[in-house]
Design an enzyme around this catalytic site. Structure first.
Site, PDB file in Angstrom:
ATOM      1  CG  ASP A  38      26.369  10.097  49.563  1.00 34.17           C
ATOM      2  OD1 ASP A  38      27.134  11.042  49.356  1.00 34.17           O
ATOM      3  OD2 ASP A  38      25.281   9.954  48.948  1.00 34.17           O
ATOM      4  CB  ALA A  88      23.649  19.727  51.005  1.00 37.24           C
ATOM      5  CB  SER A  90      24.202  20.686  46.065  1.00 40.37           C
ATOM      6  OG  SER A  90      24.380  19.915  44.899  1.00 40.37           O
ATOM      7  CB  THR A 137      27.054  27.745  49.491  1.00 40.30           C
ATOM      8  OG1 THR A 137      26.930  28.616  48.373  1.00 40.30           O
ATOM      9  CG2 THR A 137      25.695  27.713  50.181  1.00 40.30           C
ATOM     10  CG  ASP A 138      29.478  32.126  47.167  1.00 44.17           C
ATOM     11  OD1 ASP A 138      28.612  31.270  46.871  1.00 44.17           O
ATOM     12  OD2 ASP A 138      30.244  32.624  46.327  1.00 44.17           O
ATOM     13  CD  GLU A 139      24.264  29.415  45.344  1.00 48.00           C
ATOM     14  OE1 GLU A 139      23.037  29.497  45.339  1.00 48.00           O
ATOM     15  OE2 GLU A 139      24.901  28.657  44.599  1.00 48.00           O
ATOM     16  CE1 TYR A 162      22.655  24.110  48.214  1.00 43.24           C
ATOM     17  CE2 TYR A 162      23.229  26.195  47.178  1.00 43.24           C
ATOM     18  CZ  TYR A 162      23.613  25.035  47.832  1.00 43.24           C
ATOM     19  OH  TYR A 162      24.945  24.818  48.108  1.00 43.24           O
ATOM     20  CB  SER A 163      20.942  30.234  49.146  1.00 45.23           C
ATOM     21  OG  SER A 163      19.879  30.930  48.574  1.00 45.23           O
ATOM     22  CE  LYS A 166      24.958  24.072  52.384  1.00 42.20           C
ATOM     23  NZ  LYS A 166      25.468  22.731  52.758  1.00 42.20           N
ATOM     24  CB  ILE A 218      24.222  30.710  28.568  1.00 40.22           C
ATOM     25  CG1 ILE A 218      25.420  29.841  28.148  1.00 40.22           C
ATOM     26  CG2 ILE A 218      24.670  31.810  29.539  1.00 40.22           C
ATOM     27  CD1 ILE A 218      26.198  29.184  29.277  1.00 40.22           C
ATOM     28  CE1 TYR A 219      18.015  28.607  33.471  1.00 40.44           C
ATOM     29  CE2 TYR A 219      19.845  28.286  34.996  1.00 40.44           C
ATOM     30  CZ  TYR A 219      18.622  27.881  34.474  1.00 40.44           C
ATOM     31  OH  TYR A 219      18.018  26.770  34.964  1.00 40.44           O
TER      32      TYR A 219
HETATM   33  N1  NAD Z   1      29.426  22.642  44.353  1.00 38.14           N
HETATM   34  C1  NAD Z   1      29.686  23.873  44.752  1.00 38.14           C
HETATM   35  O1  NAD Z   1      30.108  24.710  43.961  1.00 38.14           O
HETATM   36  C2  NAD Z   1      29.507  24.247  46.207  1.00 38.14           C
HETATM   37  C3  NAD Z   1      29.920  25.522  46.612  1.00 38.14           C
HETATM   38  C4  NAD Z   1      29.798  25.867  47.964  1.00 38.14           C
HETATM   39  C5  NAD Z   1      29.285  24.950  48.869  1.00 38.14           C
HETATM   40  N2  NAD Z   1      28.873  23.735  48.440  1.00 38.14           N
HETATM   41  C6  NAD Z   1      28.353  22.795  49.454  1.00 38.14           C
HETATM   42  O2  NAD Z   1      29.241  21.697  49.478  1.00 38.14           O
HETATM   43  C7  NAD Z   1      28.529  20.502  49.791  1.00 38.14           C
HETATM   44  C8  NAD Z   1      28.779  19.468  48.719  1.00 38.14           C
HETATM   45  O3  NAD Z   1      28.384  20.011  47.451  1.00 38.14           O
HETATM   46  P1  NAD Z   1      28.527  19.145  46.123  1.00 38.14           P
HETATM   47  O4  NAD Z   1      28.602  20.092  44.993  1.00 38.14           O
HETATM   48  O5  NAD Z   1      29.585  18.125  46.303  1.00 38.14           O
HETATM   49  O6  NAD Z   1      27.098  18.447  46.093  1.00 38.14           O
HETATM   50  P2  NAD Z   1      26.622  17.144  45.323  1.00 38.14           P
HETATM   51  O7  NAD Z   1      25.188  17.373  45.021  1.00 38.14           O
HETATM   52  O8  NAD Z   1      27.559  16.783  44.224  1.00 38.14           O
HETATM   53  O9  NAD Z   1      26.755  15.988  46.424  1.00 38.14           O
HETATM   54  C9  NAD Z   1      25.921  15.914  47.552  1.00 38.14           C
HETATM   55  C10 NAD Z   1      26.034  14.517  48.136  1.00 38.14           C
HETATM   56  O10 NAD Z   1      25.205  14.478  49.305  1.00 38.14           O
HETATM   57  C11 NAD Z   1      24.455  13.275  49.285  1.00 38.14           C
HETATM   58  N3  NAD Z   1      23.216  13.501  50.043  1.00 38.14           N
HETATM   59  C12 NAD Z   1      22.199  14.354  49.736  1.00 38.14           C
HETATM   60  N4  NAD Z   1      21.240  14.276  50.687  1.00 38.14           N
HETATM   61  C13 NAD Z   1      21.661  13.364  51.595  1.00 38.14           C
HETATM   62  C14 NAD Z   1      21.107  12.849  52.792  1.00 38.14           C
HETATM   63  N5  NAD Z   1      19.910  13.236  53.240  1.00 38.14           N
HETATM   64  N6  NAD Z   1      21.818  11.928  53.492  1.00 38.14           N
HETATM   65  C15 NAD Z   1      23.041  11.508  53.043  1.00 38.14           C
HETATM   66  N7  NAD Z   1      23.595  11.951  51.912  1.00 38.14           N
HETATM   67  C16 NAD Z   1      22.920  12.869  51.187  1.00 38.14           C
HETATM   68  C17 NAD Z   1      24.208  12.991  47.813  1.00 38.14           C
HETATM   69  O11 NAD Z   1      23.902  11.619  47.573  1.00 38.14           O
HETATM   70  C18 NAD Z   1      25.539  13.418  47.199  1.00 38.14           C
HETATM   71  O12 NAD Z   1      26.463  12.359  47.192  1.00 38.14           O
HETATM   72  C19 NAD Z   1      27.058  20.903  49.908  1.00 38.14           C
HETATM   73  O13 NAD Z   1      26.769  21.066  51.276  1.00 38.14           O
HETATM   74  C20 NAD Z   1      26.977  22.231  49.182  1.00 38.14           C
HETATM   75  O14 NAD Z   1      25.964  23.046  49.729  1.00 38.14           O
HETATM   76  C21 NAD Z   1      28.964  23.360  47.128  1.00 38.14           C
END
Ligand code: NAD
Length: 345
Positions: A38, A88, A90, A137-139, A162-163, A166, A218-219
């Site tokens: 990370d 990611a 996110s 993600t569903d996005e 973002y989407s 992804k 709230i948007y």
């Molecule tokens: N949160 C949601 O509701 C949701 C829903 C669907 C999918 N996702 C996907 O799930 C995954 C995790 O989401 P989250 O909400 O835990 O995100 P988050 O932002 O809480 O955590 C992302 C983590 O990735 C790390 N990171 C970012 N860029 C990096 C890089 N270049 N190298 C190494 N580490 C890196 C960050 O330090 C962080 O710890 C993502 O891929 C996101 O697209 C999230």
């Protein structure tokens, strides 16, 4: 079925879902060792990993998944049995401000991981057996009208940077499956909620602002709909998909809880009214709902997401265990506890 033993590389495990997943997965699979890479961006924190950091089955690497020599080094020095790729950028709002980091981490970072995994697993003659699981993600599917749901066959139609990043990453992952015969699988989930989410996201923001007695932003008209999934239910789905999902397939994961943003905000306020009445009194209000304020809408704000996850339910036997009302209360209580600790209350 994948090998359930050995070292699994988790990326982004210091973030919200990754940290919940590591704790869940280590509990479920006592023969697995986790290597967590990370970058610790603003969104990641090793505080999220207190429950596992002392385990001899857990190791942390502070690094960037887009750093080619570092990622190669990881594959050369550890016998990585599988990758579960969460890392990611996110936050949609940040991607609207500036999308560069989203392309670097989400697209280039994914490509760097794929390339390193492919090189290592080809050399070992294990390209088709070791698994690469892309967390998506569903996005990626865009926005829905008032009816219908996203299925795995829905065409990608991302509407914000973002989407788009992804969706781009998913296409790269699929291409490595088709081109090199890599054993890839993709899971696309709806909005998660639960402990350890970054404070900027919707649910932590509502709680944080309410406890501070500030306006809860709230948007737009608040009527955008999301399908809320409790993070531990997501972790159980990911475990099933990682171990039993068919190569080259996508599995959608939904919560079956479609709610408008304003309904979620009001529900959280109702919970806080019950558990933090003294803050309400201090702020001179009868209900935290009085703090809700509508703000200018997010650019390109997707109206509605809803996920058809019958494939996951029917083929892998998953279904969510948590009821939204109970799990949202549990979630609010968790954030309130953190707030009490931080403010010595
Ligand atoms: N949160 C949601 O509701 C949701 C829903 C669907 C999918 N996702 C996907 O799930 C995954 C995790 O989401 P989250 O909400 O835990 O995100 P988050 O932002 O809480 O955590 C992302 C983590 O990735 C790390 N990171 C970012 N860029 C990096 C890089 N270049 N190298 C190494 N580490 C890196 C960050 O330090 C962080 O710890 C993502 O891929 C996101 O697209 C999230």
């Amino acid at each position: 079925m994948n090998n359930q033993e050995g070292t699994i590389l988790i990326t982004g495990g210091a973030g919200f879902i990754g940290s919940n997943f590591i704790q869940y997965f280590m509990g479920e699979h006592p023969n697995v060792t986790i290597l967590n890479i990370d970058k610790l961006t603003y969104a990641g924190s090793t505080d999220n990993l207190k429950e596992v950091e002392r385990s001899d089955r857990y190791q942390f690497i502070h690094g960037d998944i887009a750093h080619v020599s570092l990622v190669k080094h990881v594959f050369q020095n550890y016998d990585i049995r599988g990758v579960i790729h969460f890392a990611a950028e996110s936050h949609v709002d940040r991607s609207i401000e500036d999308s560069r980091a989203f392309i670097e981490s989400n697209v280039l970072g994914t490509m760097t991981l794929l390339q390193a995994a492919r090189d290592d697993w080809e050399k070992k003659g294990e390209i088709s057996s070791r698994r690469f699981h892309q967390i998506s993600t569903d996005e990626i599917y865009g926005s829905l009208g008032s009816d219908g749901k996203f299925s795995e066959e829905t065409t990608y139609d991302p509407r914000n940077p973002y989407s788009a990043s992804k969706a781009g990453a998913n296409l790269l992952v699929k291409s490595f499956g088709y081109t090199y015969g890599m054993n890839i699988v993709i899971s696309s989930s709806s909005n998660n909620y639960g402990p350890k989410q970054h404070k900027e996201k919707l649910i932590p923001t509502i709680i944080r602002k309410a406890l501070a007695g500030e306006h809860i932003p709230i948007y737009g008209d608040g009527k955008n709909i999301r399908d809320w999934l409790y993070v531990e239910d997501h972790c159980r789905a990911l475990d099933a998909i990682y171990h039993q999902g068919k190569p080259l397939e996508t599995y959608n994961v939904g919560g079956g809880n479609e709610k408008t943003n304003i309904a979620i905000a009001k529900q959280i306020c109702d919970i806080l009214d019950q558990i933090k009445p003294e803050i309400k009194l201090q702020a001179g209000i009868h209900s935290f709902k009085e703090l809700i304020t509508f703000t200018e809408d997010r650019k390109g704000h997707d109206r509605r997401y809803a996920v058809d996850d019958r494939k996951l339910r029917n083929e892998l036997g998953w279904k969510p265990k948590e009821d939204l009302d109970d799990a949202l209360r549990k979630t609010v209580e968790w954030y309130v506890k953190q707030w009490n600790l931080q403010t010595n209350r």
